[in-house]
Write an enzyme that holds these catalytic residues in place. Sequence first.
Site, PDB file in Angstrom:
ATOM      1  N   GLU A  76       0.264  -1.274   0.278  1.00 23.13           N
ATOM      2  CA  GLU A  76      -0.099   0.077   0.301  1.00 23.13           C
ATOM      3  C   GLU A  76       0.835   1.461  -0.181  1.00 23.13           C
ATOM      4  OE1 GLU A  76      -2.477  -1.657   3.275  1.00 23.13           O
ATOM      5  OE2 GLU A  76      -3.625  -0.644   2.276  1.00 23.13           O
ATOM      6  N   GLU A 103      -3.835  -9.455   3.856  1.00 23.56           N
ATOM      7  CA  GLU A 103      -4.340  -9.287   5.180  1.00 23.56           C
ATOM      8  C   GLU A 103      -6.112 -10.253   5.013  1.00 23.56           C
ATOM      9  OE1 GLU A 103      -3.336  -7.318   2.991  1.00 23.56           O
ATOM     10  OE2 GLU A 103      -2.703  -5.049   3.707  1.00 23.56           O
TER      11      GLU A 103
HETATM   12  N1  T1G Z   1       4.948  -7.515  10.934  1.00 27.24           N
HETATM   13  C1  T1G Z   1       5.650  -7.948  12.228  1.00 27.24           C
HETATM   14  N2  T1G Z   1       6.617  -9.081  12.216  1.00 27.24           N
HETATM   15  C2  T1G Z   1       6.480  -9.839  11.003  1.00 27.24           C
HETATM   16  C3  T1G Z   1       5.750  -9.668   9.690  1.00 27.24           C
HETATM   17  C4  T1G Z   1       5.239  -8.492  10.033  1.00 27.24           C
HETATM   18  N3  T1G Z   1       4.412  -7.849   9.578  1.00 27.24           N
HETATM   19  N4  T1G Z   1       6.078 -10.140   8.607  1.00 27.24           N
HETATM   20  C5  T1G Z   1       7.407 -11.119   9.321  1.00 27.24           C
HETATM   21  N5  T1G Z   1       7.266 -11.170  10.852  1.00 27.24           N
HETATM   22  C6  T1G Z   1       7.913 -11.458  11.755  1.00 27.24           C
HETATM   23  C7  T1G Z   1       8.182 -13.084  11.438  1.00 27.24           C
HETATM   24  O1  T1G Z   1       7.548 -13.055  13.285  1.00 27.24           O
HETATM   25  C8  T1G Z   1       9.435 -13.688  12.289  1.00 27.24           C
HETATM   26  O2  T1G Z   1      10.125 -13.263  13.441  1.00 27.24           O
HETATM   27  C9  T1G Z   1      10.458 -12.548  11.157  1.00 27.24           C
HETATM   28  O3  T1G Z   1       9.425 -11.335  11.117  1.00 27.24           O
HETATM   29  C10 T1G Z   1      10.774 -13.541  10.102  1.00 27.24           C
HETATM   30  O4  T1G Z   1       8.990 -14.201   9.356  1.00 27.24           O
HETATM   31  C11 T1G Z   1      -2.282  -1.575   7.167  1.00 27.24           C
HETATM   32  C12 T1G Z   1      -2.939  -3.878   8.081  1.00 27.24           C
HETATM   33  C13 T1G Z   1       7.130 -11.364   4.998  1.00 27.24           C
HETATM   34  C14 T1G Z   1       6.739 -13.548   3.475  1.00 27.24           C
HETATM   35  O5  T1G Z   1       1.033 -10.069   6.051  1.00 27.24           O
HETATM   36  O6  T1G Z   1       4.090 -13.321   5.273  1.00 27.24           O
HETATM   37  O7  T1G Z   1      -0.174  -4.506   6.330  1.00 27.24           O
HETATM   38  O8  T1G Z   1      10.198 -15.151  14.196  1.00 27.24           O
HETATM   39  O9  T1G Z   1       9.513 -16.516   9.784  1.00 27.24           O
HETATM   40  O10 T1G Z   1       9.304 -16.807   5.896  1.00 27.24           O
HETATM   41  O11 T1G Z   1      -2.967  -2.925   5.151  1.00 27.24           O
HETATM   42  O12 T1G Z   1       7.073 -13.352   6.834  1.00 27.24           O
HETATM   43  O13 T1G Z   1      11.684 -14.066  13.832  1.00 27.24           O
HETATM   44  O14 T1G Z   1      10.774 -13.634  16.001  1.00 27.24           O
HETATM   45  O15 T1G Z   1       7.445 -15.273   8.214  1.00 27.24           O
HETATM   46  O16 T1G Z   1      10.936 -15.493   5.247  1.00 27.24           O
HETATM   47  C15 T1G Z   1       0.869  -7.429   6.040  1.00 27.24           C
HETATM   48  C16 T1G Z   1       3.193 -11.506   6.622  1.00 27.24           C
HETATM   49  C17 T1G Z   1       0.596  -7.386   7.492  1.00 27.24           C
HETATM   50  C18 T1G Z   1       2.998 -10.385   6.061  1.00 27.24           C
HETATM   51  C19 T1G Z   1       8.634 -13.902   4.671  1.00 27.24           C
HETATM   52  N6  T1G Z   1       1.805  -8.257   5.968  1.00 27.24           N
HETATM   53  N7  T1G Z   1       4.647 -12.118   7.151  1.00 27.24           N
HETATM   54  O17 T1G Z   1       8.798 -14.910   5.690  1.00 27.24           O
HETATM   55  O18 T1G Z   1      10.244 -15.726   7.741  1.00 27.24           O
HETATM   56  S1  T1G Z   1      -0.582  -6.726   8.141  1.00 27.24           S
HETATM   57  C20 T1G Z   1       1.676  -9.712   5.989  1.00 27.24           C
HETATM   58  C21 T1G Z   1       5.225 -12.727   6.252  1.00 27.24           C
HETATM   59  C22 T1G Z   1      -1.326  -4.869   7.352  1.00 27.24           C
HETATM   60  C23 T1G Z   1      -2.190  -2.261   6.565  1.00 27.24           C
HETATM   61  C24 T1G Z   1      -1.861  -3.857   6.851  1.00 27.24           C
HETATM   62  C25 T1G Z   1       6.022 -13.595   6.017  1.00 27.24           C
HETATM   63  C26 T1G Z   1       7.181 -12.758   5.052  1.00 27.24           C
HETATM   64  P1  T1G Z   1      10.608 -13.931  14.546  1.00 27.24           P
HETATM   65  P2  T1G Z   1       9.191 -15.574   7.957  1.00 27.24           P
HETATM   66  P3  T1G Z   1       9.499 -15.644   5.947  1.00 27.24           P
END
Ligand code: T1G
Length: 701
Positions: free
Chosen positions: A108, A128
């Site tokens: 976004e 999301e």
């Molecule tokens: N926020 C906080 N921590 C996150 C995070 C996030 N968005 N994404 C990953 N982490 C942490 C995760 O907990 C882990 O921590 C480390 O990063 C590595 O992640 C307003 C409301 C990007 C594809 O849903 O899909 O934006 O365990 O093990 O396998 O509209 O992480 O090491 O302490 O998964 O290489 C939308 C979620 C949020 C993406 C990478 N975004 N993340 O995968 O590593 S809501 C998501 C993923 C939002 C807006 C809305 C995956 C990845 P730790 P990982 P990976």
Amino acid sequence: MDTDNENAVNYEIVDGIGVITVNNPPVNALSHAVRGGLQRAVAAAQTDASKALLIVCAGRTFIAGADISEFGKPMQEPFLPQLINEIEASGKLVVAAIHGTALGGGFEVALGCHYRIALETARVGLPEIKLGLFPGAGGTQRVPRLAGVPAAIELMASGSPVSAVRAAELGLVDRVVADDLRACALAYIAELLDAGAELRRASELPVEPVNDEVFEQAAAQFDKRARGQVAPHKMLEAVRAAVELPFVEGLAKERTLFTELLTGSQAKAMRHLFFAEREAARIKGLAPDLQQRTIERVGIIGGGTMGGGIAMSFANAGFDVTLLEINDEALQRGLGIVDRNYAGSVKRGKLSEEEASACRDRIRGTTDYGDLADADLVIEAVFEDPELKKNIFRQLDAVCKQGAILATNTSYQDVNAIAAATNRPADCLGMHFFSPAHIMKLLEVVRGDRTADDVLATVMALGKKIRKVPVMSGVCYGFIGNRMLGPYFREAQLCLIEGATPESVDAAIYDWGMAMGPISVSDLAGLDVGYKARQALPAEQRGDANAYRVPDALVEAGRLGQKSGQGFYRYDPDTRQKTADPEVQAIIEREAAVAGIERRAISAAEIVDRTMFAMINEGLRILDEGIAQRPGDIDVVYVYGYGYPAWRGGPMHYAEEVGLDRVLERILEFGQTLAVDNWSPAPLLEKLVAEGRTIKEWSES
Ligand code: T1G
């Protein structure tokens, strides 16, 4: 994740271009510090010497979304929608340079820029929906303006990322480059400036109107792909606002709907699972930097449904697999299952012909144990006969090289006893896959009493490499998932014989959110499986006889379930469509009479409470015994392995939502009104209720 990392955003002018670099490892999530840094940089650029702005990220990926760890806490300004509006309103050209995965709020941010350039290996998405939300920072308003309503709905409803090339086709990315993103982005900006390119603001673009059936078709699909979830329908309302309202009003509507979801129970449940899945991969007490063993060549013993599926899981992840069967006929049958599964994956569009062929070529068959001599890991996946499994492990012990890991795919058997059949119990453990193994994500990694730490760490990491969700379990009958299934099925069967019908039990549980009702699951698995398992147990270990009177009577009447065309239901031989069968109702009533049970009306609420609280009670025993490391691990097992609705968070999360005091109250009630032996409260449940603590507090203490 350092949410107050003051170096999260760097701003410098390079050859006249203001370069804003986000640096918030590991995924550049939009923490408070990142949002503040972006806002300050964009504001400074409005009056400094820069001619245009570039937003780029350090590390492995562009911004992967809002910082999920901040959800559920008071949000601090700048709020993301406002920040993105400020980026878009910039009086100077702003370009986003995307690598890795630009997801959610990260994408976004890129959509608020005037143009977007991406590496061809990059992917963009709006996941999301997997968090019980939808894009809450302008995505529901800008994507329809850039890519059209149907594509916008699909992107947000699936939550799946698309490639940079696909994003370019949709109008979401403007330039795709092979490498050297930063240099290409700076050159692209120069090109745009030379051409006098307009500050193209997505919010100012018109939305191409669509007729209502686009929304109706999408909503109809949700009942299948996201049954019970609220967010997909709210997303449609936000997209409809994009079509019907001016941008500012549409954005306000998006914010209202998003905020409702963010504070709701479904988003809380799915956020819990997001972190629980990642935490489950961490083993308490294991050194994080433990040297893991190298796994390249994998052997699978048994080419049945499970063995074939496990072989595919490894082949699909790039491993060389040797599939062993006892004779050539069985081997060809097993390889035939693999071929049919790959054909199915191609037909469903999961794999291209080339991908399927490349994966299939990694699987070779043999009937000679000698061919497993150089395997780094061998997984036994034959049927549930403990003596057969021990014999296989003896043979592997004699053939496999030192350091090879020997795993059993057993669903119930004692992993310690199987390991003890070898001279290398430290190299042995359980790897319990779920059928169909090439599709189901859950992998229970069963730690034997003597399993070496490096073996455990290797297999937990391997689980992620083959795109499974690994959860460690200790050794007990049925480990985590199947052990909790026992009381769940017991109560389903008791409700049946006490007055319910197969349809009313299934409907109660299906409507509650499970992917399939317990009676239908029994027919799918085969009623003879449970029958044989019970016959192998002494009578006193078979549990409440009233819980298996009916299934045993059905097996003895030759009704084995789907496999025989009839079980609790009758199945159409072509479509496998199930129908109620009066003959079964007669058997149920006959068995109730034999048991002296006076049947009564049983409500859906009672069916749900008895099955779900019996499951919770057993889960708390499992936690108390240390079989599961933490409550979130149990939740991950059930959501990824048993069709438990993610929007309810899993059995332990659900117990917290209901309230442990309410769970205990109902269990005590059931103990007084039903079979008392089935309803002794787990000591941990009584302890937590007495102390007023949650399961999570206890687990983390
Ligand atoms: N926020 C906080 N921590 C996150 C995070 C996030 N968005 N994404 C990953 N982490 C942490 C995760 O907990 C882990 O921590 C480390 O990063 C590595 O992640 C307003 C409301 C990007 C594809 O849903 O899909 O934006 O365990 O093990 O396998 O509209 O992480 O090491 O302490 O998964 O290489 C939308 C979620 C949020 C993406 C990478 N975004 N993340 O995968 O590593 S809501 C998501 C993923 C939002 C807006 C809305 C995956 C990845 P730790 P990982 P990976």
